[in-house]
Design a protein around this motif. Structure first.
Motif, PDB file in Angstrom:
ATOM      1  N   ASP A   1      80.555  60.885 -15.860  1.00  0.00           N
ATOM      2  CA  ASP A   1      79.274  60.407 -16.398  1.00  0.00           C
ATOM      3  C   ASP A   1      78.149  61.414 -16.165  1.00  0.00           C
ATOM      4  O   ASP A   1      76.973  61.093 -16.345  1.00  0.00           O
TER       5      ASP A   1
ATOM      6  N   ARG B   1      61.595  62.827  -9.684  1.00  0.00           N
ATOM      7  CA  ARG B   1      62.113  61.657 -10.403  1.00  0.00           C
ATOM      8  C   ARG B   1      61.045  61.106 -11.350  1.00  0.00           C
ATOM      9  O   ARG B   1      61.342  60.723 -12.491  1.00  0.00           O
TER      10      ARG B   1
ATOM     11  N   GLU C   1      70.485  68.484  -6.004  1.00  0.00           N
ATOM     12  CA  GLU C   1      69.590  67.320  -6.071  1.00  0.00           C
ATOM     13  C   GLU C   1      69.349  66.912  -7.524  1.00  0.00           C
ATOM     14  O   GLU C   1      69.327  65.718  -7.855  1.00  0.00           O
TER      15      GLU C   1
ATOM     16  N   ARG D   1      82.593  63.684 -11.596  1.00  0.00           N
ATOM     17  CA  ARG D   1      81.982  62.561 -12.312  1.00  0.00           C
ATOM     18  C   ARG D   1      81.982  62.809 -13.819  1.00  0.00           C
ATOM     19  O   ARG D   1      81.350  63.739 -14.318  1.00  0.00           O
TER      20      ARG D   1
ATOM     21  N   ARG E   1      72.301  65.049  -8.900  1.00  0.00           N
ATOM     22  CA  ARG E   1      72.315  63.643  -8.462  1.00  0.00           C
ATOM     23  C   ARG E   1      71.283  62.823  -9.241  1.00  0.00           C
ATOM     24  O   ARG E   1      71.540  61.666  -9.596  1.00  0.00           O
ATOM     25  N   MET E   2      70.132  63.407  -9.489  1.00  0.00           N
ATOM     26  CA  MET E   2      69.138  62.698 -10.300  1.00  0.00           C
ATOM     27  C   MET E   2      69.670  62.450 -11.704  1.00  0.00           C
ATOM     28  O   MET E   2      69.379  61.407 -12.314  1.00  0.00           O
ATOM     29  N   SER E   3      70.448  63.391 -12.219  1.00  0.00           N
ATOM     30  CA  SER E   3      71.022  63.221 -13.555  1.00  0.00           C
ATOM     31  C   SER E   3      71.995  62.046 -13.601  1.00  0.00           C
ATOM     32  O   SER E   3      72.135  61.392 -14.641  1.00  0.00           O
ATOM     33  N   LEU E   4      72.672  61.790 -12.495  1.00  0.00           N
ATOM     34  CA  LEU E   4      73.544  60.623 -12.451  1.00  0.00           C
ATOM     35  C   LEU E   4      72.740  59.337 -12.602  1.00  0.00           C
ATOM     36  O   LEU E   4      73.241  58.335 -13.116  1.00  0.00           O
ATOM     37  N   ASP E   5      71.495  59.363 -12.164  1.00  0.00           N
ATOM     38  CA  ASP E   5      70.637  58.178 -12.261  1.00  0.00           C
ATOM     39  C   ASP E   5      69.932  58.069 -13.612  1.00  0.00           C
ATOM     40  O   ASP E   5      69.840  56.978 -14.176  1.00  0.00           O
ATOM     41  N   ASP E   6      69.411  59.200 -14.116  1.00  0.00           N
ATOM     42  CA  ASP E   6      68.588  59.100 -15.332  1.00  0.00           C
ATOM     43  C   ASP E   6      69.255  59.630 -16.596  1.00  0.00           C
ATOM     44  O   ASP E   6      68.713  59.512 -17.690  1.00  0.00           O
TER      45      ASP E   6
END
Length: 468
Positions: free
Chosen positions: A350, A232, A290, A348, A293-298
């Motif tokens: 997004d 991250r 993983e 998703r 999922r990080m791409s959903l955040d950043d």
């Protein structure tokens, strides 16, 4: 005399050809969006002149030297550096002569189109490359490279590149990108997060790479949670220097969505070097989920390009290292392999996951139907062995009926050969316009819709998908 036919790659039927030509005229001068490639950011950071024709066209381009090597020409004779620093040909004119004397080997190949385009459109060469013309063409290109107009930044602007993404390892310090940023130059050159060296237990020096990842990120990468935190951190660092995507070149498309305690134990085995081949593949698969999922955040776009048996020749790998033309396509499963990731995040809207393939048999059977229903999925263009007229046309024919145009992402050139970038984009524009003209003339696309689709395939879809 010119090297290239103005109507190259257009259909032979006169009516369809005329429409393809008109569509092409409407998009041929659009800016280039180059969202995935391997040009060297040092070129744009230092803006130093390219050394000579051989080091521009031959030595760095595996499309070129693999063909020559296939006919028994030693990589040493082409100036390709050896891992041990052993002797290789240093005389660039000799390398160029060897290339020119064997230029007939490229007849009918995409490489011939790219090189001819670069010779004619970039350097103004109108004679075919051969043993007899080699010296004159070498001298002309060499003299051009010594001028300001052929420095990397000047060519970037001349090529009408709006944005280009290079690709760097997760443990790269990105010093060249920092230099570009601090230089005040207006060219948009961004990086992409390539974590293969720290997500693949079979990568050389995996444990040492993980340790370096932790040092750069300020995290304890001996633990699973610290390891994820380090990713991250590094992704955020890459974003600070323009990254809009991550890039994953795994042997398979396998994904996993394991419970975190199981994933942690698998990470421990990987770090200790005790993984079986199947466990290593499972770990890579877990890391794709993983990363999603990080791409959903950043917000980073996730690119997956599996299906290459990399470094097929043990001898060439040992003597010359990775990426020396011995990466060979393999059969690839997507439906079962991607299911864990898609069940986790595929719904998703997004999230953007761009799928590439070297296995053309999967276009109509697997990839187009998957992208035609999962909101997160988009199809990357034909690349590598299929970056060609035939490869692009097969892709459009097999993928469009299930995925349409708008679940694809335009074109990318995926190249280290800087002067081939406009050539490759020109081929893609000609192919797409030919395909659209055929749809119009066979009643499958209205004539007034075709120019808009051509513009989207050439420019808008890549810019939108990669957030450039």
């Amino acid at each position: 005399m010119t090297l290239m036919d103005d109507d190259r790659l257009f259909p032979t039927d006169a009516t369809v050809r005329a429409l393809a030509r008109d569509l092409y005229e409407s998009v041929k001068d659009l800016p280039i969006i180059s969202p995935h490639g391997h040009t060297d950011p040092k070129w744009f950071a230092t803006n130093e002149a390219f050394p000579d024709p051989a080091q521009l066209f031959v030595t760095p381009d595996h499309y070129v030297f693999r063909m020559l090597h296939s006919q028994g020409i030693a990589l040493e004779d082409l100036g390709v550096p050896r891992v041990d620093g052993g002797p290789v040909e240093q005389d660039s004119r000799k390398i160029w002569h060897l290339f020119a004397s064997n230029y007939h080997l490229f007849r009918g190949t995409p490489s011939r189109l790219w090189v001819d385009h670069a010779l004619q459109e970039v350097f103004g060469v109108t004679d075919r490359l051969s043993a007899s013309s080699a010296d004159a063409i070498y001298d002309h290109i060499d003299a051009s490279l010594k001028t300001e107009a052929f420095r990397p930044r000047a060519l970037f602007e001349r090529f009408n590149i709006e944005a280009i993404s290079t690709t760097e390892s997760a443990i790269d310090d990105l010093k060249w990108h920092k230099m570009i940023r601090d230089s005040g130059w207006g060219g948009k050159v961004v990086t992409a997060y390539r974590p293969d060296a720290v997500v693949d237990p079979e990568f050389d020096g995996f444990a040492a790479n993980i340790e370096k990842l932790g040092e750069l990120a300020g995290e304890d990468t001996s633990t699973w949670t610290g390891y994820l935190a380090a990713h991250r951190n590094r992704r955020a660092f890459f974003k600070s220097l323009g990254a809009t995507s991550s890039d994953h070149g795994h042997a398979t498309a396998r994904t996993e969505d394991l419970p975190q305690d199981v994933a942690a134990k698998l990470f421990d085995k990987a770090l200790q070097g005790n993984c079986t081949a199947d466990e290593a593949d499972a770990f890579r698969g877990q890391m794709l989920t993983e990363m999603a999922r990080m791409s959903l955040d950043d917000g980073l776009v996730l690119q997956i390009h599996p299906g290459s048996s990399r470094n097929h020749s043990a001898d060439i790998l040992a003597r010359f290292g990775r990426d020396k033309g011995y990466d060979i396509p393999t059969r690839t499963d997507y439906v079962s392999a991607l299911r864990p990731l898609l069940n986790a995040v595929g719904g998703r809207a997004d999230l953007t996951v761009i799928l590439f393939t070297l296995d053309e048999t999967s276009y109509a059977r697997e990839l187009a139907p998957l992208a035609g229903v999962y909101p997160a999925l988009r199809l990357g263009p034909p690349w590598w062995f299929h970056d060609s007229y035939e490869g692009m046309m097969r892709f459009r024919e097999m993928a469009t009926e299930s995925a349409g145009f708008y679940n694809t992402v335009g074109f990318n050139d995926d190249t280290r050969a800087f002067c081939s970038i406009p050539a490759r984009h020109d081929v893609a524009r000609r192919v797409d316009c030919s395909f659209l003209a055929t749809l119009v003339e066979t009643g499958r696309l209205d004539r007034d819709e075709a120019p808009e689709v051509a513009h989207d395939l050439t420019y808008r879809l890549a810019k939108q998908a990669y957030k450039l």
